[in-house]
Each structure stands twice: as C-alpha cells, then as structure tokens.
Design a protein around this motif. Structure first.
Motif, PDB file in Angstrom:
ATOM      1  N   TYR A 201      -4.034   2.274  -5.268  1.00  0.00           N
ATOM      2  CA  TYR A 201      -4.076   0.838  -4.989  1.00  0.00           C
ATOM      3  C   TYR A 201      -5.521   0.335  -4.909  1.00  0.00           C
ATOM      4  O   TYR A 201      -6.428   1.057  -4.491  1.00  0.00           O
ATOM      5  CB  TYR A 201      -3.290   0.481  -3.721  1.00  0.00           C
ATOM      6  CG  TYR A 201      -3.911   0.860  -2.393  1.00  0.00           C
ATOM      7  CD1 TYR A 201      -4.860   0.032  -1.780  1.00  0.00           C
ATOM      8  CD2 TYR A 201      -3.516   2.002  -1.706  1.00  0.00           C
ATOM      9  CE1 TYR A 201      -5.416   0.350  -0.549  1.00  0.00           C
ATOM     10  CE2 TYR A 201      -4.062   2.336  -0.467  1.00  0.00           C
ATOM     11  CZ  TYR A 201      -4.999   1.504   0.096  1.00  0.00           C
ATOM     12  OH  TYR A 201      -5.545   1.828   1.316  1.00  0.00           O
TER      13      TYR A 201
ATOM     14  N   ALA B 275       2.674   1.800  -3.320  1.00  0.00           N
ATOM     15  CA  ALA B 275       1.793   2.321  -4.370  1.00  0.00           C
ATOM     16  C   ALA B 275       1.531   3.809  -4.175  1.00  0.00           C
ATOM     17  O   ALA B 275       1.595   4.596  -5.129  1.00  0.00           O
ATOM     18  CB  ALA B 275       0.484   1.542  -4.373  1.00  0.00           C
TER      19      ALA B 275
ATOM     20  N   GLN C 122       0.830  -1.206   0.000  1.00  0.00           N
ATOM     21  CA  GLN C 122       0.000   0.000   0.000  1.00  0.00           C
ATOM     22  C   GLN C 122       0.861   1.250   0.000  1.00  0.00           C
ATOM     23  O   GLN C 122       0.646   2.176  -0.792  1.00  0.00           O
ATOM     24  CB  GLN C 122      -0.905   0.013   1.238  1.00  0.00           C
ATOM     25  CG  GLN C 122      -2.041  -0.990   1.220  1.00  0.00           C
ATOM     26  CD  GLN C 122      -2.806  -0.968   2.526  1.00  0.00           C
ATOM     27  OE1 GLN C 122      -2.363  -1.551   3.509  1.00  0.00           O
ATOM     28  NE2 GLN C 122      -3.934  -0.307   2.540  1.00  0.00           N
TER      29      GLN C 122
END
Length: 219
Positions: free
Chosen positions: A14, A7, A4
């Motif tokens: 995400y 990204a 997470q």
C-alpha cells in the motif's frame, strides 16, 4: 485502516495518499510507485477519479463505501513473505522530488513488537492516533493497537477539534498513551487554560521534531 489491512492481506503493497497534497505531488507518487488501484471513500471519490483520468484511466478506483454485504468475508488464505514490501511512504520532497521509502513486513512486525513491549500495551489499553497514516509514526500506533487488542482513537485537530475537545476525550475515555510530534503537543497544551490534570496519561511519546525543554517542564 481497513484499506491498509485489505492490501496487506491480499499480499500487495500500500502507498498512503493524503488528498490534501497538491495534485502535482499526487500524480508523481502514483506514477513513481506504479500504482494501479486507488482505494478511497465517498468523500474523496471525485478526486480519486480525477487522478485516475490524469493517468490515462490506467488506475482503477474503488469506493469502499459502496462495498456491500454481498461480498463474502471469507479468508482468502494468502501469506506474505517477511521480505515483501508492506508499504511505501514518500518524503516531503523539500530538497527535490519526493522519494519513496519502502518497508518490509519483517521490519514492521519487529518495530511493532518493540513498541508493544516498551509501552506494555495490552488488550485493555487505549491509544491516541494523531499522526496521518502517510507518516511512519502512525504505523506503530495502528499496528501496535491491532496486534495487542488495544483500542485506537483516531483524532484530527486540524479537521474536527480543539484543544478543549481533545482534553475532554483524553479524560473521559481515560487514554493513557499520547503519541504525537512536539508541535502538536505544544499546540494542545498551549490551548488549555492551565491547571488541567491528566491522571490517566501514563506515557507521552514525542518524536519527529526537535523537543524543547518547555514541553517537558509543562507536563
């Protein structure tokens, strides 16, 4: 969680996938969201590869377990706009096809700050994480812990534990913040023999489902 953050740092959006979902739902989410990269681990790599093949090989798959120290950990110096989409979560689809719900960086930060202030979360805090990251409830837990320096305790009753084991962790680790759905809390309290004490629990935060009076009376 590492995926997470990676990204978001890369200025991307995400889309969390629960690999226990039916293949039809996963295929739909990938196509609908326009996903072109799947971050996965060793355990789920085979399924991720199958999903990519179903999409005609247009989706790249990266196994994060194979990323070695040879990749530099330097700051890539990218900044995301407050209005940029941080993530897309999909509804259950019980009334039709799943619908993607987008959330921007500004709103994530706003709700996270409110969460931190409301429950006075500090760097000495310890927080539970029971909610799958495919649901909004996990967002407050994850980012509230990370942005305040608190310690996060991910735990899955479905995969790894029991009510007794969870009770041991809560008491031994002195976790003061419990956050879950009422049904999970009900399962946990129903699995105890009675008479247990929780001297370190300061907050019991329940949401996402109807709350029964019995839940509050027990606690």
């Amino acid at each position: 969680i590492v995926g997470q953050l990676g990204a978001l740092k890369a200025n991307k959006t995400y889309v969390p996938l629960d690999f226990s979902y039916p293949g039809k739902r996963l295929h739909y989410i990938l196509e609908n969201a326009g996903v072109y990269l799947i971050l996965t681990d060793r355990r789920n790599y085979e399924l991720a590869s199958e999903l990519s093949a179903h999409a005609g090989g247009k989706i790249q798959v990266i196994n994060i377990n194979t990323i070695g120290d040879e990749i530099p950990g330097t700051d890539i110096h990218r900044e995301a706009s407050a209005e940029r989409t941080a993530y897309i979560l999909y509804t259950s689809g019980s009334t039709g096809k799943p619908k993607g719900v987008m959330q921007i960086h500004r709103n994530v930060l706003y709700y996270t700050r409110n969460w931190i202030n409301r429950y006075t979360i500090t760097e000495t805090e310890r927080m539970s994480l029971f909610t799958s990251f495919t649901h909004d409830g996990a967002v407050q837990d994850i980012f509230s812990a990370l942005l305040s320096g608190a310690c996060l305790y991910p735990y899955s009753l479905k995969e790894t534990g029991s009510a007794e084991e969870l009770y041991r962790i809560l008491t031994e680790e002195k976790i003061p913040i419990w956050h879950s759905t009422p049904s999970l809390f009900r399962y946990f309290t129903g699995g105890l023999k009675g008479g247990e004490q929780f001297p370190h629990v300061r907050w019991v935060v329940l949401g996402g489902e109807p709350l029964r009076a019995h839940d509050l009376e027990w606690y």
